[in-house]
Design a protein around this motif. Sequence first.
Motif, PDB file in Angstrom:
ATOM      1  N   GLU A 155      35.874 -93.637   6.919  1.00 18.85           N
ATOM      2  CA  GLU A 155      36.298 -94.057   5.583  1.00 18.85           C
ATOM      3  C   GLU A 155      35.290 -93.643   4.529  1.00 18.85           C
ATOM      4  O   GLU A 155      35.659 -93.210   3.421  1.00 18.85           O
ATOM      5  N   ALA A 207      35.748 -89.973   3.969  1.00 15.16           N
ATOM      6  CA  ALA A 207      36.970 -89.715   3.203  1.00 15.16           C
ATOM      7  C   ALA A 207      36.739 -89.971   1.719  1.00 15.16           C
ATOM      8  O   ALA A 207      37.185 -89.183   0.858  1.00 15.16           O
ATOM      9  N   LYS A 208      36.034 -91.037   1.379  1.00 15.96           N
ATOM     10  CA  LYS A 208      35.744 -91.339  -0.022  1.00 15.96           C
ATOM     11  C   LYS A 208      34.777 -90.330  -0.618  1.00 15.96           C
ATOM     12  O   LYS A 208      34.824 -90.029  -1.817  1.00 15.96           O
ATOM     13  N   ASN A 231      42.524 -94.546  -1.317  1.00 19.68           N
ATOM     14  CA  ASN A 231      42.952 -95.751  -0.593  1.00 19.68           C
ATOM     15  C   ASN A 231      42.984 -95.448   0.922  1.00 19.68           C
ATOM     16  O   ASN A 231      43.749 -94.586   1.364  1.00 19.68           O
ATOM     17  N   THR A 232      42.147 -96.157   1.691  1.00 18.40           N
ATOM     18  CA  THR A 232      42.097 -95.946   3.152  1.00 18.40           C
ATOM     19  C   THR A 232      42.524 -97.196   3.917  1.00 18.40           C
ATOM     20  O   THR A 232      42.183 -97.371   5.086  1.00 18.40           O
ATOM     21  N   LEU A 249      46.674 -92.027   4.937  1.00 18.16           N
ATOM     22  CA  LEU A 249      45.312 -91.637   5.318  1.00 18.16           C
ATOM     23  C   LEU A 249      44.664 -92.702   6.200  1.00 18.16           C
ATOM     24  O   LEU A 249      43.976 -92.383   7.183  1.00 18.16           O
ATOM     25  N   GLY A 250      44.869 -93.978   5.868  1.00 17.39           N
ATOM     26  CA  GLY A 250      44.300 -95.057   6.683  1.00 17.39           C
ATOM     27  C   GLY A 250      44.828 -95.053   8.106  1.00 17.39           C
ATOM     28  O   GLY A 250      44.095 -95.300   9.064  1.00 17.39           O
ATOM     29  N   LEU A 273      43.172 -92.108   9.955  1.00 17.81           N
ATOM     30  CA  LEU A 273      41.772 -92.414  10.285  1.00 17.81           C
ATOM     31  C   LEU A 273      41.676 -93.371  11.471  1.00 17.81           C
ATOM     32  O   LEU A 273      40.809 -93.216  12.341  1.00 17.81           O
TER      33      LEU A 273
END
Length: 392
Positions: free
Chosen positions: A20, A23-24, A32-33, A39-40, A43
């Motif tokens: 996460e 990704a950020k 938004n994860t 995307l969440g 992951l």
Amino acid sequence: MFNEKGLKILTYSELLDEMELKAKDLFGEDINTRSYTPLGIILRIYAYFLSIIWQIIEKVYFSGFIKSSEGIQLDRHGGNRNIPRNAEKESTVFLNITGTSGYELKIGSFFETASGIRFFTIETAILDSKGIANVEAISFSKGAINNVPANSITVISEPIEQLLSVNNLKEATGGIDEESDLAYRQRLIKGNLAQNNATVDAIISKVSNVSGVVSVQVNVNNTMTEKNGIPPKTVNILAVGGNDSDIGKMIFNTIGAGVGTVGETKYIATALDGNKHEINFSKATTKLVYMKIEIESSNLFPLDGIQKMKDSIIEFIGGSDSNEKYHNGLGLLETLVYTKLFRQIYEIPGVLNSTVRIGLNQNNLTSSDILAPSKAILITSIEAIEVIVHAQ
């Protein structure tokens, strides 16, 4: 991750946190994860499978050490040291058979105990003028459960007119279960501690490596006078289990030249030059411990509480449990301390109070320690343990 302290694996949550953060870093802090976003979800799928890979890495890492490896990895360590795991093995016994004089007993004739443990003959035998023959037999199945006591093989599996009775005057021996990881690991560690021959540790280690041997004791008399029944400058090796010839050969290959041996069992070894050498050693017997346990129990006592209690006691003392798994338990000549049995009893939920009586004679049980007889090891069994439950 590797560091000076070794390996630290990343857990699922740690992997997800790092993914996460990455990704950020790539898509911006406002990405938004959470678990419901595409995307969440991606992951979390990747983190799950990566956590499994890390667990495999951990197993591979620890398999490189004897103390933390298990299964086939532990066998590989033994293979590197030429110390294989002891496989399960049949039990052997001599049967005393009576019947019609002159009758020829064929190879493969079956006899068994009252509980159905079967043995078959491995040689032909002709009953003598008195109608008696002694013939060697091995168990049909493998495992320590086949080491039945004397006078227990009394059933003729396929009765015929010419045979009257069968009996084993001595206990069946040699049957072993496949060696557990714990026992095998301890044996490999002992092997590392005793690399050379002709030392006491080496003798213990190498005789312990003989298939079927579960315990070894070495008594050395270095004085010029007899000591504890051992002649001057001789060694007495006391072994539990195993084949006599295999033990004798291992002793011959381990002790130093000129060292005298003493014991009731004799083995004639042949050296490379053809000369014969007599090796003597002792075989220990097993003594069955009987016990009567009375407990007061609450409603927390499980339905299989009696079986669990018996299995726990057998694991502590030694013998075959309810799953027919053999436990080494107490060592050779080791005393059974009466008070240590209470730990095995009170670890079962719902036991409020208990009284225990033990002994080597079923009709003479007391609340005191049991000293192992000379050249003997203590064991017990499911049948030898009586548990009486008084529900409160």
